[in-house]
Design an enzyme around this catalytic site. Sequence first.
Site, PDB file in Angstrom:
ATOM      1  N   GLU A  79      13.739  18.566   5.056  1.00  0.00           N
ATOM      2  CA  GLU A  79      12.850  19.479   4.121  1.00  0.00           C
ATOM      3  C   GLU A  79      11.522  18.842   4.400  1.00  0.00           C
ATOM      4  OE1 GLU A  79      11.674  20.401  -0.518  1.00  0.00           O
ATOM      5  OE2 GLU A  79      12.431  18.326   0.229  1.00  0.00           O
TER       6      GLU A  79
ATOM      7  N   ASP B  45       0.495  -1.154   0.041  1.00  0.00           N
ATOM      8  CA  ASP B  45      -0.094  -0.141  -0.098  1.00  0.00           C
ATOM      9  C   ASP B  45       0.840   1.261  -0.047  1.00  0.00           C
ATOM     10  OD1 ASP B  45      -2.258   1.434   0.150  1.00  0.00           O
ATOM     11  OD2 ASP B  45      -2.929   0.778   1.990  1.00  0.00           O
TER      12      ASP B  45
ATOM     13  N   ASP C 297      15.921  15.133   2.116  1.00  0.00           N
ATOM     14  CA  ASP C 297      14.920  15.484   1.264  1.00  0.00           C
ATOM     15  C   ASP C 297      13.783  14.810   1.330  1.00  0.00           C
ATOM     16  OD1 ASP C 297      14.476  16.956  -1.362  1.00  0.00           O
ATOM     17  OD2 ASP C 297      14.375  14.989  -2.300  1.00  0.00           O
TER      18      ASP C 297
END
Length: 482
Positions: free
Chosen positions: A262, A182, A232
């Site tokens: 981030e 999933d 990131d």
Amino acid sequence: MENGVMIQYFEWNLPDDGKHWKRLKDDATHLSEVGVSAVWIPPAYKGTSSMDVGYGAYDLWDLGEFEQKGTIRTKYGTKQELTEAIEELHKYGINVYLDVVLNHKAGADETEKFQAVEVDSSDRTKVISEPYEIEGWTKFTFPGRNNRYSDFKWNYNFFTGVDFNNRNGKNAIYKILGENKDWDKGVDTEMGNYDYLMNADVNYAHPEVKKEVINWGKWVINELKLDGFRMDAVKHISEEFVKDFLGEIRSVYGEEFYSVGEYWKDNLEILKEYLESLDYKTDLFDVGLHFNFHEASVKGKSFDLRTILDNTILISDSMQAVSFVDNHDSQKGSALESQIESWFKPHAYAIILLSEKGYPCLFYGDYYGVGGNESEHKWIIDQLLYVRKNYAYGTQFNYFDFPNIIAFYRTGRENDRNSGCVAVLSNDVSGEKIIEVGKNRTGQIWKEITGSGFENIIVDENGFAIFGVQAGKISVWIPEGE
Ligand code: CA
């Protein structure tokens, strides 16, 4: 480190010349002199081609060492050159943070056929097709590396989704089907479930994937002697995995191993929740502050400067705040374009570099320029770095009492009358602020250092002085040495 400064040492449009690690090495002395204490380096591993900025991550184990994707070097140079640059930075006590792209992989070596369903691109929890077989770019064998460092090969079982069916050339968001498969949990809830961002999305529910990526994390820190990671796109990655990843790494390298995430979201509540779910084991870029700067720069005098710090991590969780003005994503032409207008850049840098709170991150594009054009802001940023390094110490008092002119005062180091500073910011008319700098400064001369043309001022017998600012500009004041 007191008054540390991070620099994001790249921008989107650097030349594909393989000389960036060399430039960084040659710049180490200068960076150290201006007070930079850490360098965030771009993704340093092989992307989809030598031109890849690094976010099209192909092989994390190839740091510019193997002939893959038509090149040995990355956009920035070879592994050897990178190692030399890091050694040089460490000589000056400058830390190095690697940009770590774990959300997705790009540039697969081969396609595979597997079952998938299409989902609604604006609500990925909504299935909009029957299951059917597609052909996706999900097989990564890294022939050029030939099992060096890791013999792990990727296939569709290790990904949650792709956005391209090679069989018919159709773009869509395809959720890959399979046992216990999933979208990853613990991701941003925008788009229903924002696990999928781009390329082949890594499935962090898979134990073999977790193991491989954690192994890589431990390896790359040792291989490059890194001091931290810039994580990131964490809003698209299972938060449980990020927590485990950082935990495993710190069990080897210690709690001081640095991390900044981030999480690109202009929503303080969500960023606060993320910090809490990570047990505050990471810093976050202060995206809210960036958007305040952006709004202020676009609205001009109709923006109320007294609200410039509202809804920011700088205020809510200052220990975890990395304050920044712009970055490679917000710069013009990039994916998340929201560049701060030029006139307001000095204002924004004054706030991040001279404030008591936050860990400021200076953007390469603002300091050195973009696309090879010199930045018009380098001189003023140098002034602000100088003030940060030598004067911006002590408690901060804000004079946020007028919509178009605000100021703040830093009291300076204890028992050091030669430190401390005042910043005044205008987004409209010229004006002045009366600021109490203390009776112990009576008779002291202060000077303005941004070239605004003000005469020196003298602190009066009650410890006050009048600090001017020109229309739409900043002024930064420091005590003249005694
Ligand atoms: Ca993801």
